[in-house]
Design an enzyme around this catalytic site. Sequence first.
Site, PDB file in Angstrom:
ATOM      1  N   PRO A 134      38.445  55.200  27.257  1.00  0.00           N
ATOM      2  CA  PRO A 134      38.887  54.733  28.577  1.00  0.00           C
ATOM      3  C   PRO A 134      40.408  54.620  28.585  1.00  0.00           C
ATOM      4  O   PRO A 134      40.983  53.873  27.798  1.00  0.00           O
ATOM      5  CB  PRO A 134      38.219  53.361  28.703  1.00  0.00           C
ATOM      6  CG  PRO A 134      38.039  52.899  27.294  1.00  0.00           C
ATOM      7  CD  PRO A 134      37.829  54.126  26.455  1.00  0.00           C
ATOM      8  N   ASP A 140      44.698  54.727  24.946  1.00  0.00           N
ATOM      9  CA  ASP A 140      43.349  54.189  24.791  1.00  0.00           C
ATOM     10  C   ASP A 140      43.347  52.703  25.156  1.00  0.00           C
ATOM     11  O   ASP A 140      43.861  51.870  24.406  1.00  0.00           O
ATOM     12  CB  ASP A 140      42.885  54.399  23.345  1.00  0.00           C
ATOM     13  CG  ASP A 140      41.409  54.120  23.156  1.00  0.00           C
ATOM     14  OD1 ASP A 140      40.848  53.331  23.935  1.00  0.00           O
ATOM     15  OD2 ASP A 140      40.809  54.684  22.213  1.00  0.00           O
ATOM     16  N   HIS A 141      42.758  52.383  26.309  1.00  0.00           N
ATOM     17  CA  HIS A 141      42.809  51.019  26.837  1.00  0.00           C
ATOM     18  C   HIS A 141      41.957  50.040  26.031  1.00  0.00           C
ATOM     19  O   HIS A 141      42.031  48.822  26.239  1.00  0.00           O
ATOM     20  CB  HIS A 141      42.358  51.016  28.301  1.00  0.00           C
ATOM     21  CG  HIS A 141      42.950  49.917  29.116  1.00  0.00           C
ATOM     22  ND1 HIS A 141      43.537  48.796  28.557  1.00  0.00           N
ATOM     23  CD2 HIS A 141      43.053  49.749  30.462  1.00  0.00           C
ATOM     24  CE1 HIS A 141      43.964  47.991  29.516  1.00  0.00           C
ATOM     25  NE2 HIS A 141      43.688  48.550  30.681  1.00  0.00           N
ATOM     26  N   ARG A 142      41.141  50.532  25.119  1.00  0.00           N
ATOM     27  CA  ARG A 142      40.364  49.624  24.271  1.00  0.00           C
ATOM     28  C   ARG A 142      41.271  48.868  23.318  1.00  0.00           C
ATOM     29  O   ARG A 142      40.993  47.721  22.966  1.00  0.00           O
ATOM     30  CB  ARG A 142      39.316  50.411  23.474  1.00  0.00           C
ATOM     31  CG  ARG A 142      38.224  51.065  24.307  1.00  0.00           C
ATOM     32  CD  ARG A 142      37.318  51.917  23.444  1.00  0.00           C
ATOM     33  NE  ARG A 142      38.045  52.999  22.775  1.00  0.00           N
ATOM     34  CZ  ARG A 142      37.500  53.822  21.875  1.00  0.00           C
ATOM     35  NH1 ARG A 142      36.229  53.676  21.532  1.00  0.00           N
ATOM     36  NH2 ARG A 142      38.218  54.790  21.327  1.00  0.00           N
TER      37      ARG A 142
END
Length: 402
Positions: free
Chosen positions: A196, A373-375
């Site tokens: 995400p 990577d928004h994680r």
Amino acid sequence: MANEFKFTDVGEGLHEGKVTEILKKVGDTIKVDEALFVVETDKVTTELPSPYAGVITAITTNVGDVVHIGQVMAVIDDGAGAAAPAAPQPVSAPAPAPTPTFTPTPAPVTTEPVVEEAGASVVGEIKVSNSVFPIFGVQPSAPQPTPAPVVQPTSAPTPTPAPASAAAPSGEETIAITTMRKAIAEAMVKSHENIPATILTFYVNATKLKQYRESVNGLALSKYNMKISFFAFFVKAIVNALKKFPVFNGRYDKERNLIVLNKDVNVGIAVDTPDGLIVPNIKQAQTKSVVDIAKDIVDLANRARSKQIKLPDLSKGTISVTNFGSLGAAFGTPIIKHPEMCIVATGNMEERVVRAEGGVAVHTILPLTIAADHRWVDGADVGRFGKEIAKQIEELIDLEVA
């Protein structure tokens, strides 16, 4: 000891290749990392180095063969144990064993349990309708004398005609999916489904950089026989910014559930080829000057478009950079290459009128987009990283051409 030389993943999601050259023969000695085969795929033509040292005792492929991942291509004896096996020969299919003929014995339908015998590979009896058929490995009981059933002759069935091929709908045409396009599709889906992304865009004042580049390209032409592209400066600025924000040069290790920070900065360069996208990478970019990076970009792009990229060029990338500006685009939503943490995209530079010192001035503005990577990183982290890249470009930090 016999070691099997197997075809391994050549990168970019491609799972097969065509053998174009065999560089050794049976009986030759070979060293670790010495090339044994040359294989061509839809993206690359690459040498396959041997992971073993020893004597080649078998070569099980020929020039022109298509090999798949895991397929044994050769056998190498390292001398540490038993000799390597001889090359496997094609094995003819064994003649089918004669099928025993049994006369069905009429018997009432039964629900008796299956009988097992010691040493039988398959045991018991199969109850089918009102007849009993022995299974191999079980000695059938003596049949009771009975008249053979009368088989009524039947006429041969009329073959069903195959359905006619459906005509292509009017006004449509089809395009075959190439191996390379399929590999790209699989890579894109893998990235999109697993990463995400948080995406931010910045406006960078590249006026000083434009002026500096114009002033040094004469030197670059005379000294290096090349002009330094804006893209080379951008890549160098990104590499510099990673010193303060190393997480963007990392990756998520799912098995260990942790973030791995890569010591080397291997910058993947997205190259548009006639056959599709390919992303070779500049190795150890943190050790290279703007000129070195410019040379690598030209070399990788040329070899990618001519299918001369090698396996090491495609492996171990840590961050990717793409240039929308080469197509006149300003913005986009780049897809992060799995398992990397980040991709940076540069857009088309434009001259814009901006306020400056109480008046107006014309500045060269670079659109810069970052997807991460928004994680594992937040939008604020991306913002700080983007501002650092902008600072490197605007202040010409460590971007000298010597």
